[in-house]
Enzyme design. Sequence first.
Site, PDB file in Angstrom:
ATOM      1  N   LYS A 114    -119.801  -4.731  31.172  1.00  0.00           N
ATOM      2  CA  LYS A 114    -120.668  -3.746  31.830  1.00  0.00           C
ATOM      3  C   LYS A 114    -120.632  -2.391  31.147  1.00  0.00           C
ATOM      4  O   LYS A 114    -121.626  -1.674  31.122  1.00  0.00           O
ATOM      5  CB  LYS A 114    -120.296  -3.598  33.315  1.00  0.00           C
ATOM      6  CG  LYS A 114    -120.748  -4.764  34.166  1.00  0.00           C
ATOM      7  CD  LYS A 114    -120.740  -4.397  35.639  1.00  0.00           C
ATOM      8  CE  LYS A 114    -121.269  -5.539  36.491  1.00  0.00           C
ATOM      9  NZ  LYS A 114    -121.064  -5.328  37.912  1.00  0.00           N
ATOM     10  N   LYS A 198    -125.697 -15.042  31.700  1.00  0.00           N
ATOM     11  CA  LYS A 198    -125.858 -15.419  33.113  1.00  0.00           C
ATOM     12  C   LYS A 198    -127.091 -14.741  33.714  1.00  0.00           C
ATOM     13  O   LYS A 198    -127.489 -13.653  33.269  1.00  0.00           O
ATOM     14  CB  LYS A 198    -124.589 -15.126  33.913  1.00  0.00           C
ATOM     15  CG  LYS A 198    -124.333 -13.686  34.202  1.00  0.00           C
ATOM     16  CD  LYS A 198    -123.236 -13.512  35.252  1.00  0.00           C
ATOM     17  CE  LYS A 198    -123.204 -12.055  35.654  1.00  0.00           C
ATOM     18  NZ  LYS A 198    -122.338 -11.711  36.730  1.00  0.00           N
ATOM     19  N   LYS A 201    -129.046  -9.434  37.931  1.00  0.00           N
ATOM     20  CA  LYS A 201    -129.940  -8.448  38.545  1.00  0.00           C
ATOM     21  C   LYS A 201    -130.397  -7.418  37.543  1.00  0.00           C
ATOM     22  O   LYS A 201    -131.457  -6.825  37.680  1.00  0.00           O
ATOM     23  CB  LYS A 201    -129.173  -7.677  39.623  1.00  0.00           C
ATOM     24  CG  LYS A 201    -128.799  -8.458  40.827  1.00  0.00           C
ATOM     25  CD  LYS A 201    -127.827  -7.642  41.686  1.00  0.00           C
ATOM     26  CE  LYS A 201    -127.485  -8.370  42.960  1.00  0.00           C
ATOM     27  NZ  LYS A 201    -126.425  -7.707  43.716  1.00  0.00           N
TER      28      LYS A 201
HETATM   29  P1  AMP Z   1    -123.263  -9.408  42.773  1.00  0.00           P
HETATM   30  O1  AMP Z   1    -124.731  -9.456  42.806  1.00  0.00           O
HETATM   31  O2  AMP Z   1    -122.737  -9.107  41.409  1.00  0.00           O
HETATM   32  O3  AMP Z   1    -122.650  -8.605  43.859  1.00  0.00           O
HETATM   33  O4  AMP Z   1    -122.809 -10.909  43.046  1.00  0.00           O
HETATM   34  C1  AMP Z   1    -122.819 -11.502  44.328  1.00  0.00           C
HETATM   35  C2  AMP Z   1    -122.290 -12.911  44.235  1.00  0.00           C
HETATM   36  O5  AMP Z   1    -123.175 -13.724  43.443  1.00  0.00           O
HETATM   37  C3  AMP Z   1    -120.914 -13.020  43.550  1.00  0.00           C
HETATM   38  O6  AMP Z   1    -120.124 -13.967  44.239  1.00  0.00           O
HETATM   39  C4  AMP Z   1    -121.241 -13.492  42.166  1.00  0.00           C
HETATM   40  O7  AMP Z   1    -120.184 -14.231  41.612  1.00  0.00           O
HETATM   41  C5  AMP Z   1    -122.455 -14.381  42.407  1.00  0.00           C
HETATM   42  N1  AMP Z   1    -123.318 -14.445  41.201  1.00  0.00           N
HETATM   43  C6  AMP Z   1    -123.965 -13.414  40.602  1.00  0.00           C
HETATM   44  N2  AMP Z   1    -124.666 -13.846  39.529  1.00  0.00           N
HETATM   45  C7  AMP Z   1    -124.467 -15.191  39.448  1.00  0.00           C
HETATM   46  C8  AMP Z   1    -124.925 -16.232  38.562  1.00  0.00           C
HETATM   47  N3  AMP Z   1    -125.760 -15.964  37.553  1.00  0.00           N
HETATM   48  N4  AMP Z   1    -124.505 -17.498  38.788  1.00  0.00           N
HETATM   49  C9  AMP Z   1    -123.675 -17.780  39.820  1.00  0.00           C
HETATM   50  N5  AMP Z   1    -123.209 -16.862  40.695  1.00  0.00           N
HETATM   51  C10 AMP Z   1    -123.590 -15.584  40.525  1.00  0.00           C
END
Ligand code: AMP
Length: 333
Positions: A114, A198, A201
């Site tokens: 990041k 991956k 967002k």
């Molecule tokens: P975040 O949006 O970073 O707060 O992520 C929220 C949840 O979504 C966390 O448990 C992440 O591990 C999961 N997550 C985010 N991006 C991915 C992805 N590309 N594949 C699988 N899980 C994801």
Amino acid sequence: MKKKIFSGVQPTGNLHLGNYLGAIKNFVSLSNDNENECIFCVVDLHAITVTQDPAILRENIRETVATFIASGIDPKKSIIFNQSQVVAHAEAAWILSCTAKMGWLNRMTQFKEKAGKDKEKASVGLYSYPILMAADILLYDSTHVPVGNDQKQHLELCRDIAQKFNNDFKVDDFFKIPEPLIQKEFSRIMSLKDGSKKMSKSDLSDLSRINLTDEKDEILNKIKKAKTDSLSIPTNIKEFVDRPEARNLIGIYSSLASMTFEDTIQKFSGKNFSELKENLSQILIDNLNPISNEIKKLLKEKSYLDKILEDGCQKADNIASKKIKKIHDIVGF
Ligand code: AMP
Ligand code: TRP
């Protein structure tokens, strides 16, 4: 004994298929099991580790709550709240930052990704972010933490912090050591444009992800444009080597259809990508359309969403304020 489930999602907009299949879908099934006590946190303190527009942040907090509910989490059964409103989180994070070691944080790969090349310009919060995550989990004596694969390292750090605190202050078992719950298959959904990255967002290209609020036409268009290769669909797992995009599309299909990877390969083996894409678009639309419609409906009911957060914050504060009092005693305040 009941399992205590805790997880968090950042209110940074564009919740996507990776968030859904990697985390939220799992939250829903865990919360439907009466043996579990579930807490789902909108981690707004984590969100401000990178610059946020305050008005947009406020809306994204509501949108995250709407997504939880639209996906099937019942706010009467599970606690849904936002982190900033329960002061113990920020306080526990400070105290735990005096337990965690620089060397441990220096190993965190997500910070390196990041922060990019110019680490000097990253916020201190982005660096210490996993300590706040540990505080979130430990304040509630959480036993299980459902997350996507990318959070595995942060969970290990949380376990290390809990163990060190318990040892340093000779308070065996004060912090519970949480277990990660990570999907075995397809815990990482990849970008539709590049199978080695991956789904995220923050990717500048909206074509790289399926957002949970995408309409039918957007889903059709994104899947049509998703990167593939010129070969046909493999007939067995070994043939997926060096074909990450094919692997990802088959993986998404199997997750949504609740089929094993092998069964999905059998279904499409030897066929063209166009056929897989048609089926994939359809199953995506069938699964996501009801969620997307419900999110949009809920977003019009701001006071309903705010009330859920208010109630959730009260319940969460009830638990967290007791734990932080004990922490004060233990450290000698
Ligand atoms: P975040 O949006 O970073 O707060 O992520 C929220 C949840 O979504 C966390 O448990 C992440 O591990 C999961 N997550 C985010 N991006 C991915 C992805 N590309 N594949 C699988 N899980 C994801
Ligand atoms: N760091 C997690 C992410 O970016 C979000 C998060 C914050 C979290 N606190 C948590 C997840 C506690 C699980 C438990 O995805």
